[in-house]
Design a protein around this motif. Structure first.
Motif, PDB file in Angstrom:
ATOM      1  N   VAL A 197       0.954  -1.131  -0.038  1.00  0.00           N
ATOM      2  CA  VAL A 197      -0.063   0.101   0.138  1.00  0.00           C
ATOM      3  C   VAL A 197       0.876   1.193  -0.189  1.00  0.00           C
ATOM      4  N   ASN A 201       0.750   3.793  -3.027  1.00  0.00           N
ATOM      5  CA  ASN A 201       0.085   5.253  -2.744  1.00  0.00           C
ATOM      6  C   ASN A 201       1.262   6.322  -2.849  1.00  0.00           C
ATOM      7  N   TRP A 203       3.470   9.359  -3.441  1.00  0.00           N
ATOM      8  CA  TRP A 203       3.202  10.581  -4.406  1.00  0.00           C
ATOM      9  C   TRP A 203       4.062  11.758  -4.077  1.00  0.00           C
ATOM     10  N   PHE A 204       4.452  11.968  -2.893  1.00  0.00           N
ATOM     11  CA  PHE A 204       5.254  12.877  -2.582  1.00  0.00           C
ATOM     12  C   PHE A 204       6.904  12.652  -2.943  1.00  0.00           C
ATOM     13  N   THR A 205       7.153  11.376  -2.697  1.00  0.00           N
ATOM     14  CA  THR A 205       8.609  11.018  -3.004  1.00  0.00           C
ATOM     15  C   THR A 205       8.632  11.056  -4.580  1.00  0.00           C
ATOM     16  N   LEU A 207       7.112  13.385  -6.416  1.00  0.00           N
ATOM     17  CA  LEU A 207       7.153  14.758  -6.821  1.00  0.00           C
ATOM     18  C   LEU A 207       8.772  15.284  -6.650  1.00  0.00           C
ATOM     19  N   LEU A 208       9.168  14.784  -5.789  1.00  0.00           N
ATOM     20  CA  LEU A 208      10.617  15.170  -5.209  1.00  0.00           C
ATOM     21  C   LEU A 208      11.642  14.600  -6.465  1.00  0.00           C
ATOM     22  N   GLN A 219      -0.530   7.870  -8.663  1.00  0.00           N
ATOM     23  CA  GLN A 219      -0.964   9.061  -7.668  1.00  0.00           C
ATOM     24  C   GLN A 219      -0.615  10.302  -8.262  1.00  0.00           C
ATOM     25  N   LEU A 222      -3.000  11.055 -11.160  1.00  0.00           N
ATOM     26  CA  LEU A 222      -4.292  11.048 -10.490  1.00  0.00           C
ATOM     27  C   LEU A 222      -4.340  12.917 -10.025  1.00  0.00           C
ATOM     28  N   GLN A 223      -3.165  13.241  -9.360  1.00  0.00           N
ATOM     29  CA  GLN A 223      -3.126  14.367  -8.824  1.00  0.00           C
ATOM     30  C   GLN A 223      -2.904  15.454  -9.792  1.00  0.00           C
ATOM     31  N   THR A 256      -6.938   3.719  -9.506  1.00  0.00           N
ATOM     32  CA  THR A 256      -5.969   3.815  -8.709  1.00  0.00           C
ATOM     33  C   THR A 256      -6.338   3.352  -7.253  1.00  0.00           C
TER      34      THR A 256
END
Lengths: 282, 357
Positions: A197, A201, A203-205, A207-208, A219, A222-223, A256
């Motif tokens: 999970v 899930n 997402w932020f990693t 983004l970084l 994710q 999706l965002q 998702t």
């Protein structure tokens, strides 16, 4: 009696609060343009089943690719994490073994001192992992919480069982594979779910560390579609009528969330039965 | 055969003490470990253990097993933890070809970043936002899992109970992206609620982008996502309460509320204290992805918390040393808070997160 009714009403409300958003999203993703227009947006009551939104997102393009990326990261990541965590948990399950105390402190100290976001970013990019999918896996591959749960479980396996194997000349790796693992399937399933999970899930990693949008996990896509309001970039389907954007968006939400909802019931009975509860209770 | 000798049962490995499982919670892992560590120390008496070489020959497979995980933590946890020292640098990413070279080439400026930080109004905005959201959630979020656990515990039918449990746990496994998406679809300007209000001829209002009610929104999201899962720990504690206590109380004429007050809540007290300590230690974290995802919709004034401040200062604008200083400040305050909260718990006669050895 009044208490019973109040409790029934409360529980119904709680269950509905969780399930209603899921219901609306699924129904809207399967609705036709007319139904959506008539409802003025999200659809509560299903009228028909129109899968064109799913055909669109699965006909190649960014969503399809992102789902593959997420599936890959989740599979590889979970395999790496579960393997290394099981090994370490077993290696730490013997008080009195060489360096046991120091190693245990080494792992547990991670709860008290932790790196900030900036130094972590510098280390990961310094290792050349920018735009590599390993950046989504390696930095979070070991959850010490999961490790502690597994270790607690391993320590409750009767020592006689392991000792008799040792007398027969079995090495530690063989004991782990032949005796400990078969006894620990349920707890390993739960730990694997936690890891999977987490990876699904992510997402932020992403983004970084992932700038290349050909490597975005789901994710992230999706965002950008729903929260940042970009329209889904779907190739394929040239000439055919595009399904309504809202249905496409909701279909992206459904694909998702689907893996989590589908895997969950198989593992969930284990923690209701008390694997985690037992471990948590210590 | 000396190897065979060494692996004989009782050749130095004690069966780990399982310990009487009291009603405790998440943090008890740390405590259990502490117990093992102390037990191991007690056993360390000269002459009782085989020499190191023999033990090494016996235990090397265990060390090999631990090594990969330990190495990953070294590289991705401890090295960056030490890397927090960039907070004392004027870190310039272009001073070298790699972050390491840049780190070596960047000048040390002592507490310069911290001085700038403490005189930065944006930092204090983020700080107070974080604290007020924590305080709000302590009142409006924290009690809910306890209440939910008590209600769930009262369901007599095992199947119904399992069903409700699995439903309320589910959102815990959704990503924040999904949770925020669901809330946008339900309560956003084009969401279901606005739609229904418009149909009824009423004026819809946009909950998702209103800074004044943002704290309520994020708390509602947190409740939806995690209150069910949070009940797990309390359910475990409830199952350890002796049913005879309830019977005795009922015989003595205690009604439902008195039983709740005199039996249930005291039974939950250690867990409640423990989780309060953990929450206090984490007072400066209110969730990161949740805020980052909604920061643009409601604006910085309401949605900037310390973690998003670190991200925007340290990474988006490339002011690495400054961002690291803010992150280090948060980590140090968090450590002090958890040690202090734990000391208070000890003073009140509770076990706390870990006991002193």
């Amino acid at each position: 009696m009044v208490g019973q009714v109040a409790r029934g009403g409360l529980l119904t409300g709680v269950v509905l609060a969780v399930l209603l958003p899921l219901w609306v999203v699924v129904v809207t993703s399967l609705a036709s343009r007319e139904t959506i227009d008539e409802a003025g947006g999200l659809v509560l009551v299903p009228r028909e089943i129109d899968v064109s939104a799913y055909v669109t997102i699965f006909s190649g393009g960014q969503v399809t690719r992102a789902l593959w990326i997420s599936a890959l990261v989740t599979t590889v990541g979970t395999a790496v994490s579960v393997t290394l965590t099981v090994l370490a948990a077993y290696g730490l399950s013997r008080p009195g073994s060489v360096a046991h105390r120091g190693l245990l402190l080494y792992f547990l100290l991670t709860f008290l001192v932790y790196p900030g976001m900036v130094p972590s970013y510098l280390v990961v990019t310094g290792l050349g992992l920018k735009d590599s999918l390993w950046a989504l896996i390696l930095p979070s591959a070991i959850s010490v919480f999961n490790l502690v749960v597994l270790r607690a479980f391993f320590q409750n396996i009767p020592g006689d069982l392991l000792d008799s194997a040792r007398i027969d000349g079995a090495g530690e790796f063989r004991i782990l594979a032949r005796i400990v693992l078969p006894l620990s399937r349920a707890v390993i399933a739960v730990v694997a779910l936690f890891y999977a999970v987490g990876y699904w899930n992510v997402w932020f990693t992403a983004l970084l560390y992932i700038d290349d949008n050909a490597r975005f996990p789901s994710q992230r896509v999706l965002q950008s579609f729903i929260l940042a309001g970009q329209s889904p970039n779907t190739s394929g389907l040239v000439g055919a009528a595009m399904p309504p954007t809202l249905a496409i968006k909701m279909a992206v939400v459904v694909v998702t969330v689907a893996p989590v909802v589908l895997v969950y019931p198989f593992v969930q009975r284990h923690f209701v039965k008390g694997v985690i509860v037992g471990a948590v209770r210590g | 055969m000396s190897t065979r000798e060494a692996v004989r049962p009782g050749g130095g490995w004690e069966t780990p003490d399982v310990g009487p499982g009291g009603a405790s919670a998440a943090g008890s892992d740390t405590r259990r470990a502490g117990r093992d560590v102390r037990a191991a120390r007690r056993r360390r008496r000269p002459g009782r253990r085989p020499p190191l070489r023999a033990r090494l020959r016996r235990d090397w497979p265990l060390l090999v097993m631990v090594a990969p995980a330990a190495a990953l933590l070294l590289v991705f946890h401890y090295v960056p933890t030490l890397g927090n020292v960039v907070a004392f640098q004027d870190y310039n990413p272009y001073a070298g070809d790699s972050p390491l070279q840049a780190f070596l080439a960047s000048p040390w400026i002592g507490f310069g970043n911290f001085e700038a930080l403490f005189s930065d109004p944006a930092f204090w905005d983020a700080f107070w936002n974080t604290l007020s959201i924590t305080a709000f959630q302590l009142v409006f979020y924290f009690p809910l899992p306890i209440a939910l656990a008590i209600v769930l515990n009262g369901i007599l039918s095992a199947r119904l109970r399992a069903f409700v449990q699995s439903v309320v746990y589910l959102p815990h496994f959704f990503s924040w992206v999904l949770v925020v998406t669901f809330f946008v679809q339900m309560f956003g300007g084009a969401g279901l609620l606005a739609q229904t209000l418009r149909d009824a001829g009423l004026q819809p209002w946009d909950i998702m982008s209103n800074p004044d009610t943002f704290v309520v929104l994020v708390t509602a999201e947190a409740v939806w996502k995690d209150a069910g899962w949070g009940a797990v720990v309390f359910l475990a504690a409830l199952s350890t309460i002796d049913p005879h206590l309830y019977e005795a109380a009922a015989v003595d004429g205690a009604g439902r509320w008195r039983r709740l007050w005199h039996v249930t809540l005291p039974g939950l007290r250690p867990v409640i204290v423990l989780l309060l300590i953990l929450r206090l230690g984490d007072a400066l974290s209110v969730g990161f992805e949740q805020f980052l995802l909604q920061r643009d919709a409601v604006g910085r004034q309401a949605a900037e918390v310390l973690d998003t401040f670190v991200y925007h200062q340290g990474i988006t604008t490339g002011n690495y040393g400054y961002g690291a200083a803010a992150g280090l400040f948060k980590a140090v305050v968090g450590l002090v808070l958890i040690l202090a909260a734990n000391r208070i718990a000890h003073a009140l006669g509770e076990r706390g997160v870990y006991s002193r050895s």
